[in-house]
Motif scaffolding. Structure first.
Motif, short mmCIF file in Angstrom:
data_model
loop_
_atom_site.label_atom_id
_atom_site.label_comp_id
_atom_site.label_asym_id
_atom_site.label_seq_id
_atom_site.Cartn_x
_atom_site.Cartn_y
_atom_site.Cartn_z
N MET A 148 16.00 7.41 22.20
CA MET A 148 16.16 7.17 20.67
C MET A 148 15.87 8.47 20.03
SD MET A 148 14.54 3.81 19.47
CE MET A 148 12.96 3.78 20.32
N ALA A 149 16.01 9.02 19.06
CA ALA A 149 16.54 10.61 18.81
C ALA A 149 14.94 10.54 18.40
CB ALA A 149 17.47 11.12 17.81
N SER A 150 13.58 9.90 18.26
CA SER A 150 12.65 10.24 17.94
C SER A 150 11.31 10.31 19.56
CB SER A 150 11.93 8.94 17.53
OG SER A 150 12.19 8.04 18.34
N ASN A 151 13.00 10.41 20.94
CA ASN A 151 11.89 10.54 21.97
C ASN A 151 12.87 12.14 21.65
OD1 ASN A 151 11.47 10.90 24.83
ND2 ASN A 151 11.78 8.74 25.65
N PRO A 152 11.37 12.99 22.73
CA PRO A 152 11.99 14.27 22.91
C PRO A 152 13.09 14.34 23.81
CG PRO A 152 9.56 14.26 22.92
CD PRO A 152 9.93 12.96 22.47
N ASN A 153 13.03 13.73 24.96
CA ASN A 153 13.83 13.90 25.74
C ASN A 153 15.66 13.73 24.94
OD1 ASN A 153 12.55 14.46 28.02
ND2 ASN A 153 11.93 11.97 27.88
N TRP A 154 15.63 12.60 24.26
CA TRP A 154 17.26 12.27 23.58
C TRP A 154 16.86 13.28 22.32
CZ3 TRP A 154 20.23 10.65 26.12
CH2 TRP A 154 20.55 9.27 27.56
N CYS A 155 15.70 14.14 21.89
CA CYS A 155 15.76 15.47 21.02
C CYS A 155 16.38 16.55 21.28
CB CYS A 155 15.18 14.82 19.97
SG CYS A 155 14.70 16.21 18.70
N LEU A 156 17.53 17.56 21.15
CA LEU A 156 18.07 18.43 22.24
C LEU A 156 18.79 19.29 21.22
CD1 LEU A 156 18.59 16.66 25.77
CD2 LEU A 156 16.21 17.50 25.04
N SER A 157 18.12 20.91 21.51
CA SER A 157 19.76 21.64 21.84
C SER A 157 20.18 21.58 22.40
CB SER A 157 18.69 23.41 21.43
OG SER A 157 17.96 23.05 23.51
N LEU A 158 21.42 22.66 21.53
CA LEU A 158 22.28 22.00 22.81
C LEU A 158 22.69 22.90 24.03
CD1 LEU A 158 25.59 21.27 22.59
CD2 LEU A 158 26.06 23.76 21.05
N SER A 159 21.64 24.22 24.12
CA SER A 159 21.09 24.05 25.30
C SER A 159 20.67 23.65 26.61
CB SER A 159 21.04 25.56 25.31
OG SER A 159 21.82 26.71 25.78
N GLU A 160 19.78 22.81 25.88
CA GLU A 160 18.89 21.85 26.28
C GLU A 160 19.26 20.45 27.11
OE1 GLU A 160 14.55 22.10 24.75
OE2 GLU A 160 16.27 20.98 23.41
N CYS A 161 20.50 19.98 25.91
CA CYS A 161 21.10 18.92 25.97
C CYS A 161 22.36 19.62 27.36
CB CYS A 161 21.89 18.22 25.06
SG CYS A 161 22.78 17.07 25.12
N LYS A 162 22.79 20.64 27.16
CA LYS A 162 23.65 20.42 28.58
C LYS A 162 22.97 20.92 29.99
CE LYS A 162 27.47 23.20 25.61
NZ LYS A 162 27.84 24.62 25.70
N ASP A 163 21.98 21.50 29.75
CA ASP A 163 21.45 21.35 31.07
C ASP A 163 20.59 20.29 31.27
OD1 ASP A 163 21.47 24.14 31.03
OD2 ASP A 163 19.47 24.60 30.10
N LYS A 164 20.56 19.36 30.60
CA LYS A 164 20.03 18.12 30.92
C LYS A 164 21.12 16.91 31.93
CE LYS A 164 16.87 15.75 28.80
NZ LYS A 164 15.64 15.27 29.86
N VAL A 165 22.49 17.19 30.69
CA VAL A 165 23.76 16.48 31.24
C VAL A 165 23.84 17.14 32.81
CG1 VAL A 165 26.30 15.94 31.71
CG2 VAL A 165 24.32 16.25 28.66
N HIS A 166 23.85 18.91 33.40
CA HIS A 166 23.86 19.18 34.22
C HIS A 166 23.31 18.61 35.85
CE1 HIS A 166 25.41 22.57 37.21
NE2 HIS A 166 24.31 22.34 37.26
N HIS A 167 21.43 18.59 35.03
CA HIS A 167 21.27 17.72 36.24
C HIS A 167 21.71 16.13 36.50
CE1 HIS A 167 17.43 16.68 38.08
NE2 HIS A 167 17.14 15.85 37.11
N TRP A 168 21.63 16.16 35.57
CA TRP A 168 22.56 14.24 35.88
C TRP A 168 23.68 14.12 36.70
CZ3 TRP A 168 21.97 12.24 30.09
CH2 TRP A 168 21.32 12.58 29.93
N ILE A 169 24.43 14.93 36.20
CA ILE A 169 25.54 14.96 37.35
C ILE A 169 25.60 16.07 38.70
CG2 ILE A 169 28.08 16.43 37.27
CD1 ILE A 169 28.19 16.63 34.03
N THR A 170 24.22 16.59 38.55
CA THR A 170 23.86 17.49 40.10
C THR A 170 23.13 16.35 41.15
OG1 THR A 170 22.66 18.86 38.93
CG2 THR A 170 25.64 19.84 38.73
#
Length: 634
Positions: free
Chosen positions: A424-446
């Motif tokens: 949920m968005a109230s969890n810091p892991n799901w409340c991210l700036s655009l750059s943070e979100c891209k970094d996180k998705v990149h981590h999942w992908i790689t």
């Protein structure tokens, strides 16, 4: 004198559909004409390409295996009360499958010429036989059966849901060119007695001017009366196809806060305008009308009020299901209403807070992101906000986490449970700036571990509910480019998609939960819906299609992209909608999520309908296994 044998046959048959739909006298007449056949183990009832028999069969005792040919694996297993060999009744062609006694078996052979009149006269009997016939085929949702199966019945012409009738619109298009002056535009509108005019260029609509535009922009003095139409028009014009229901028109107007819809040949601005629809053309019905509910949601000032409206949405959903409205339309309407509830919760929260420090997007994920959350289940959401300078990041994060906490609480208060996994968005892991979100998705992908693959699955199904579309577009573009740069991800996604267990065992029995709180229940989400949703996600991602998140719509798009597999993909789309409808009905019946089904509460007919949706799963999983060279994945 009483025929004891025929009465025993009738007593047996009356416990199973479609014979249970007949009255006792008709059943006794039919039973007098039935032959009793004994088959030893492994003996053939009929073979592939054999001329059809003059009877179809019901298993009294034992079991009969159905195969594509003698060497292939068992496709279906018929046991006590099951019907097979319906081809001579439904289709005038030779048998397409082999039927072989799996063990010592006693069959009842029912003459076609005796039973056919009952199938034609009794709708319940006829529909059930169609479903049984499809259930015993390789592809139960093929073109020849489509529209006749569970979950896809057509709307009756005398439906009580008048809001689903086609809307009437004006075919007289009043238009002007982009160079016409405001004064000329006003004169045309007065002469034609219309409240809106379409601005066209090369016969295509590029904008619209309404009475409101003239009042706000010309009468106020903001623009002189010599201003060209191109400068005062609303553009791009919002267009829709002519085939719209009253409900769709109402929702379209309220969703975009407009009073006029421009109708074109194909619903886009790329074809000629052929009609105009105004609010005066659409009469809002009283009761659980979607447009009435949408309007009430937008007026709600408190969470408690939205919760009351949510109960009316549930009643509307039940009404649609009772009327056999197609799932495609049900999903769209209920999803729009669910999204509207979320938007209003966010709007209420924002009114009580300071202005957001930067632009943001509220994303729905999981089933809501796929427009498949018909029942009130748990929340899956996230916030992505614009990047800020490093020195302001902490304050921005604090603001959005506080906002998300209040929104998640508001959603809980209107009936959406908190996510057990805290996605949920109230969890810091799901409340991210655009750059943070891209970094996180990149981590999942790689870094394709088990958790990363699971998170990737969730994040490929998001949709924008509130906020800035540009942020979501930027994120989507990044994700698809990153996936292209890391093709090994597909193997891991396929691995995840193939982990879902089969819904049935070798003998066609349902595979139930082995332990836990739902022991001996059938998990329709994990064993039937998820394998289809996971496969659709992988396949649509491989085509770089990022604008479609709904599972059935993904399969329909895949049918366009891969004509050689169109039959299977369309079957999967129908199968998924049928399963979603089954789960929704069960959830409403038992006032829960519908995920776990007690099979002992289902009738024989319901079990057959449910099993008919499983046929596409194995073939679909084999396609992705071969395509992505995942032959070693179990």
């Amino acid at each position: 004198m009483k025929n004891t044998i025929s009465h025993r046959v009738a007593d047996f048959l009356k416990n199973f559909p479609p014979f249970s739909f007949l009255n006792q006298r008709d059943l006794e007449i039919i039973s007098e004409q039935i032959s009793i056949i004994y088959k030893e183990k492994d003996s053939v009832v009929f073979a592939v390409n054999e001329d059809t028999h003059d009877s179809f069969y019901v298993v009294h005792k034992g079991a009969v295996a159905l195969k594509a040919d003698q060497q292939s694996e068992i496709l279906d297993m018929c046991d006590e009360g099951d019907i097979f060999g319906l081809r001579p009744l439904i289709a005038n062609e030779n048998y397409k499958m082999e039927a072989r006694a799996y063990e010592e078996t006693i069959l009842y052979a029912i003459p076609i010429n005796i039973f056919k009149p009952y199938a034609l006269e009794n709708k319940a009997v006829g529909n059930f036989l169609i479903q049984c016939f499809a259930s015993n085929t390789l592809n139960p949702f093929s073109n020849s059966h489509r529209g006749k199966l569970y979950g896809e019945e057509s709307i009756e012409a005398d439906t009580k849901l008048l809001d689903l009738q086609d809307v009437k619109y004006s075919k007289k298009i009043i238009s002007c060119s982009p160079s016409n002056r405001a004064k000329e535009v006003a004169e045309i509108m007065i002469a034609k007695n219309v409240g809106a005019i379409v601005v066209v260029e090369d016969y295509l609509p590029i904008g619209i001017i309404t009475d409101k535009d003239l009042r706000n922009k010309i009468v106020t003095g903001q623009f002189p009366i010599t201003t060209p139409a191109s400068e005062i028009m609303t553009s791009p014009v919002i267009t829709y196809p002519t085939k719209m229901t009253i409900t769709q028109a109402q929702i379209a107007m309220m969703k975009s806060d407009i009073s006029h819809l421009c109708l074109t040949v194909d619903g886009t601005t790329n074809t000629k305008a052929v009609g105009m629809l105004t609010k005066h053309d659409v009469m809002v019905s009283i009761g659980n009308n979607p447009a009435v509910l949408l309007s009430a949601i937008k007026r709600a000032k408190k969470f408690k009020k939205i919760k009351l409206i949510r109960s009316n949405i549930t009643h509307l959903l039940q009404g649609y299901l009772d009327q056999n409205i197609p799932m495609t339309l049900i999903s769209k309407i209920i999803s729009e209403l669910n999204d509207a509830c979320t938007k209003q919760v966010i709007a209420i929260v924002l009114k009580k807070m300071d202005t957001p420090p930067v632009k943001f997007s509220w994303l729905a994920m999981g089933s809501q992101g796929r427009s498949e959350q018909l029942l009130q289940t748990d929340q899956d959401n996230a916030i992505v906000y614009e990047d800020v300078p490093a020195e302001k990041e902490a304050d921005a994060k604090k603001y959005f986490l506080e906002m998300a906490s209040k929104i998640n609480k508001g959603l809980f208060e209107i009936g959406y449970e908190y996510c057990p996994a805290e996605m949920m968005a109230s969890n810091p892991n799901w409340c991210l700036s655009l750059s943070e979100c891209k970094d996180k998705v990149h981590h999942w992908i790689t870094n394709t571990g088990k958790n990363e693959v699971l998170l990737s699955f969730i994040f490929f199904d998001y949709s924008l509910v509130y906020g800035e579309k540009e942020i979501v577009d930027s994120l989507s573009d990044y994700i698809f480019e990153d996936v292209k740069a890391n093709p090994s991800l597909y193997l891991h996604l396929v691995s995840g998609a193939l982990q879902s267990q089969s819904p049935t065992g070798f003998f066609r029995e349902f595979l139930l939960e082995p332990d836990g709180a739902h022991k001996d229940f059938f998990n329709i989400k994990n064993r039937a819906l998820m394998p289809l949703a996971d496969a659709a996600r992988v396949l649509i991602l491989s085509h770089s299609v990022k604008s479609i998140s709904n599972t059935a719509e993904r399969f329909e798009k895949l049918a366009e992209l891969e004509p050689q597999n169109s039959e299977l993909y369309l079957a999967c789309a129908y199968s998924y909608k049928a399963l979603l409808k089954f789960r929704t009905k069960q959830g409403l019946l038992h006032n829960d999520s519908g995920q776990y089904i007690a099979l002992d509460r289902l009738s024989k007919a319901e079990k057959i309908k449910l099993k008919s949706t499983f046929k596409t799963i194995k073939e679909l999983q084999e396609i992705i296994r071969v395509r992505f060279n995942a032959s070693n994945i179990l």
